[in-house]
Scaffold this motif. Structure first.
Motif, PDB file in Angstrom:
ATOM      1  N   VAL A 194      -7.004   3.595  -1.579  1.00 27.07           N
ATOM      2  CA  VAL A 194      -5.549   3.670  -1.419  1.00 27.07           C
ATOM      3  C   VAL A 194      -4.873   3.359  -2.749  1.00 27.07           C
ATOM      4  O   VAL A 194      -5.470   2.782  -3.653  1.00 27.07           O
ATOM      5  N   ILE A 246       0.867  -1.175   0.000  1.00 23.10           N
ATOM      6  CA  ILE A 246       0.000   0.000   0.000  1.00 23.10           C
ATOM      7  C   ILE A 246       0.903   1.223   0.000  1.00 23.10           C
ATOM      8  O   ILE A 246       1.704   1.433   0.914  1.00 23.10           O
ATOM      9  N   LEU A 286      -7.030  -0.190   7.680  1.00 26.51           N
ATOM     10  CA  LEU A 286      -7.900   0.129   6.547  1.00 26.51           C
ATOM     11  C   LEU A 286      -9.290  -0.436   6.771  1.00 26.51           C
ATOM     12  O   LEU A 286      -9.461  -1.458   7.439  1.00 26.51           O
ATOM     13  N   ASP A 343     -12.353   3.031   2.120  1.00 24.22           N
ATOM     14  CA  ASP A 343     -11.064   3.702   1.928  1.00 24.22           C
ATOM     15  C   ASP A 343     -10.604   3.562   0.481  1.00 24.22           C
ATOM     16  O   ASP A 343     -10.867   2.547  -0.171  1.00 24.22           O
ATOM     17  N   SER A 375      -2.859  -2.240   9.661  1.00 24.03           N
ATOM     18  CA  SER A 375      -2.885  -1.133   8.717  1.00 24.03           C
ATOM     19  C   SER A 375      -4.096  -0.216   8.916  1.00 24.03           C
ATOM     20  O   SER A 375      -4.124   0.890   8.399  1.00 24.03           O
TER      21      SER A 375
END
Lengths: 282, 348
Positions: B326, B278, B320, B324, B318
């Motif tokens: 990314v 990511i 997430l 989201d 993380s």
């Protein structure tokens, strides 16, 4: 609550009533008949039965028939069941044809074989046409007891092997085919597989088939009566004669009791001999 | 001990082709897994090697010997079946001794070999019992012991662990590997479970639709799948396949761009979920998270890159969540480029 508790009993009630009326009641009555003579408890009927000239012969004939017919039927049915297992196409059709005799009543089966074996029957016509015999032979007379016996055995095998076959085929279908494949991979020949895998795993079905067939074979009557009349006395035939011709219910009942005791004894023997230890069940 | 050669084995059932000319070499002492979905022909191939099924054409050689026309018992092999096929009417001892008895071995040999096999599989306490008194795992051990007792040149296993529950399967898997490494038996192992194949085998042959898609070491199969099917079948979650337009020798999608082989205008980028980083604040594939599943060791994200469904294994911390957006950066050297029409790997 009460309703749902009573329901199972209500549902089995008709069959219980049916069994009491048509099975338990006649059984008790038969026992009563057999053990009373001239109004009192007695073994007179049994004495009369054993003392009769046909008793020994009918007992011997019945056991002889059972001893010859049952092993032949089991052997044949096993062979037929194994052959069916190996068939890839048309299995249902062959099984269907093989089981046709099941739908024929035993008296009708006896008459079918009578039409084949009597002096002007199909067998004699064929043999005569082929020039094997000069004149019709009477296969079913008391002068020719071996031929009569063979005729009865043939008719019984034709008539009642299918029930053994059906039970064994059902038994075969319960055995996963991997057992046979495993035995094959580990080196068992066809005959060894049959002895070490097929027979032991088929034992419960064999037991059922043996009990059913043996009990019925001890009750053999209609086929014998159609083919040989009283030339080949058997136990049930004697019971029938005592009741119909001699008008003696007591001795007839004594025969019935004897047949029941023999059947029960045979069943017990099979249950003991072919017992599968519960832990050895599949 | 013997190697196996499968030489252009073909099997048809009427009009249906179960195996299309399969050829395969298995080295002496090797552990090969036949991996594939149900109906791919792996069990049919195993049964042909065993002699339980007859091939339409082709040959099977075991240790240089052509066994194509021999019955199973003359092929010098042993087999473990999916439902164990442990004989219910025999004690465990007699089950393990079965193959030896069929070979007419003497009582001393039988006793010695049964005890050896029993101790390998830890079933000595049950030798006098009947299989009905054993659990599934114990029956499985008996089936393996029965196979090893004959010291076979070749051991065939047909989904041997699939009837066990998950925990037991894991335990038996590592134990099987140990036992078979010790005995050095050439083994062919049929399974539809890719973790089993990965964990046990020296080499895996991935089968699909009657053909072998790829043969190779587990790690190669996993990292460099030869076809889209292999990449999708091996690995859980499966490999991602992202279609990208190609221009001037480079595949590019969104903010991502990388050099790629081939000369077509479109290519498939095959990338494992754990091989994508990511890229915070940098450019990459714009990934919109639709589902986040915390799996303990990873956080599995499912979402879309320009309408193409992909999965990413992110670090569990993380943070997430669904919704989201990314940027994803596939690790360049982990990418497998696949032809967009044939699904076969290109370049490499």
């Amino acid at each position: 609550m009460t309703n749902s508790r009573l329901l199972p009993y209500l549902l089995i009630a008709p069959s219980v009533v049916f069994l009491i009326l048509l099975f338990i009641f006649p059984l008790v009555q038969t026992i009563g008949l057999a053990f009373t003579d001239q109004g009192g408890a007695s073994l007179g009927n049994f004495r009369k039965m054993v003392g009769d000239i046909n008793f020994g012969v009918s007992l011997r004939n019945t056991f002889l028939l059972v001893a010859v017919v049952i092993p032949l039927q089991i052997g044949l049915a096993l062979g037929m069941a194994v052959m069916l297992q190996k068939m890839e196409k048309g299995r249902d059709l062959v099984l269907w044809i093989w089981t046709i005799p099941l739908g024929v009543s035993d008296l009708a089966a006896g008459l079918v074989w009578l039409s084949i074996l009597q002096d002007r029957g199909y067998l004699n016509s064929t043999l005569f046409a082929l020039g094997v015999i000069d004149s019709p032979t009477n296969w079913l007379s008391y002068e020719n007891p071996t031929a009569l016996f063979v005729g009865i055995v043939l008719a019984e095998i034709w008539r009642a092997t299918a029930i053994v076959l059906v039970i064994l085929v059902a038994g075969f279908q319960l055995i996963p085919k991997e057992y046979f494949e495993a035995a094959e991979v580990f080196g068992a020949t066809g005959w060894t597989r049959f002895r070490k895998i097929t027979l032991p795993l088929l034992k419960p079905s064999l037991q059922s088939a043996l009990i059913l067939r043996t009990v019925l074979a001890f009750e053999v009557f209609a086929v014998v009566y159609a083919l040989g009349g009283r030339n080949f006395p058997v136990l049930v035939g004697e019971a029938y004669t005592w009741m119909r011709d001699n008008q003696n219910d007591g001795v007839a009942a004594a025969y019935a009791i004897l047949i029941m005791v023999i059947s029960l004894a045979a069943t017990l023997v099979y249950i003991r001999l072919l017992r599968t230890k519960p832990e050895a069940q599949a | 001990m013997a190697g196996i050669t499968i030489d252009r084995i073909k099997k048809t059932f009427g009009a249906a082709t179960a195996l299309a000319e399969i050829s395969l070499e298995i080295a002496d002492g090797e552990f090969l897994a036949l991996l594939g979905p149900s109906g791919c022909g792996k069990t049919t191939l195993l049964r042909i090697i065993a002699g339980l099924e007859t091939q339409t054409s082709g040959r099977v050689l075991i240790g240089e010997r052509d066994v194509s026309a021999l019955p199973p018992k003359e092929r010098g092999l042993a087999m473990v079946f999916q439902n164990y096929a442990v004989f219910p009417h025999m004690t465990v001892y007699e089950n393990v001794a079965f193959g030896l008895r069929m070979q007419k071995a003497d009582e001393t040999t039988i006793k010695r070999e049964v005890e050896r096999a029993a101790s390998l599989l830890h079933i000595e306490p049950y030798l006098d019992r009947y299989p009905a008194k054993l659990s599934g795992g114990q029956r499985q051990r008996v089936a393996v012991a029965r196979a090893l007792a004959v010291r076979p040149a070749v051991l065939l296993m047909d989904e041997p662990l699939s009837n066990l529950d998950a925990l037991l399967r894991l335990e038996m898997r590592s134990e099987l590997k140990g036992v078979l490494q010790q005995s050095g038996t050439t083994t062919i192992y049929v399974t539809h479970d890719q973790t089993e194949a990965m964990g046990l085998a020296d080499r895996i042959a991935v089968m699909h639709g009657g053909v072998i898609e790829q043969i190779g070491a587990p790690q190669t199969i996993y990292e460099r799948p030869a076809t889209k099917f292999v990449g999708g079948f091996v690995g859980s979650p499966p490999m991602n396949f992202i279609r990208m337009p190609v221009a001037g020798g480079r595949a590019a999608l969104g903010g991502f761009s990388a050099p790629c082989p081939g000369a077509k205008s479109e290519i498939i980028c095959g990338i494992r979920p754990e091989d994508m980083r990511i890229a915070l604040g940098r450019s990459g594939l714009d990934f919109k998270v639709s589902v986040a599943e915390p799996l303990g060791s990873t956080l599995l994200l499912t979402g879309k890159v320009q309408d193409q469904l992909i999965r990413v294994a992110a670090r569990p911390d993380s943070g997430l969540k669904a919704g989201d957006i990314v940027a994803l950066e596939p690790e360049a050297q982990r990418i497998v480029w696949l032809d967009s029409e044939t699904g076969r790997a290109v370049g490499a």
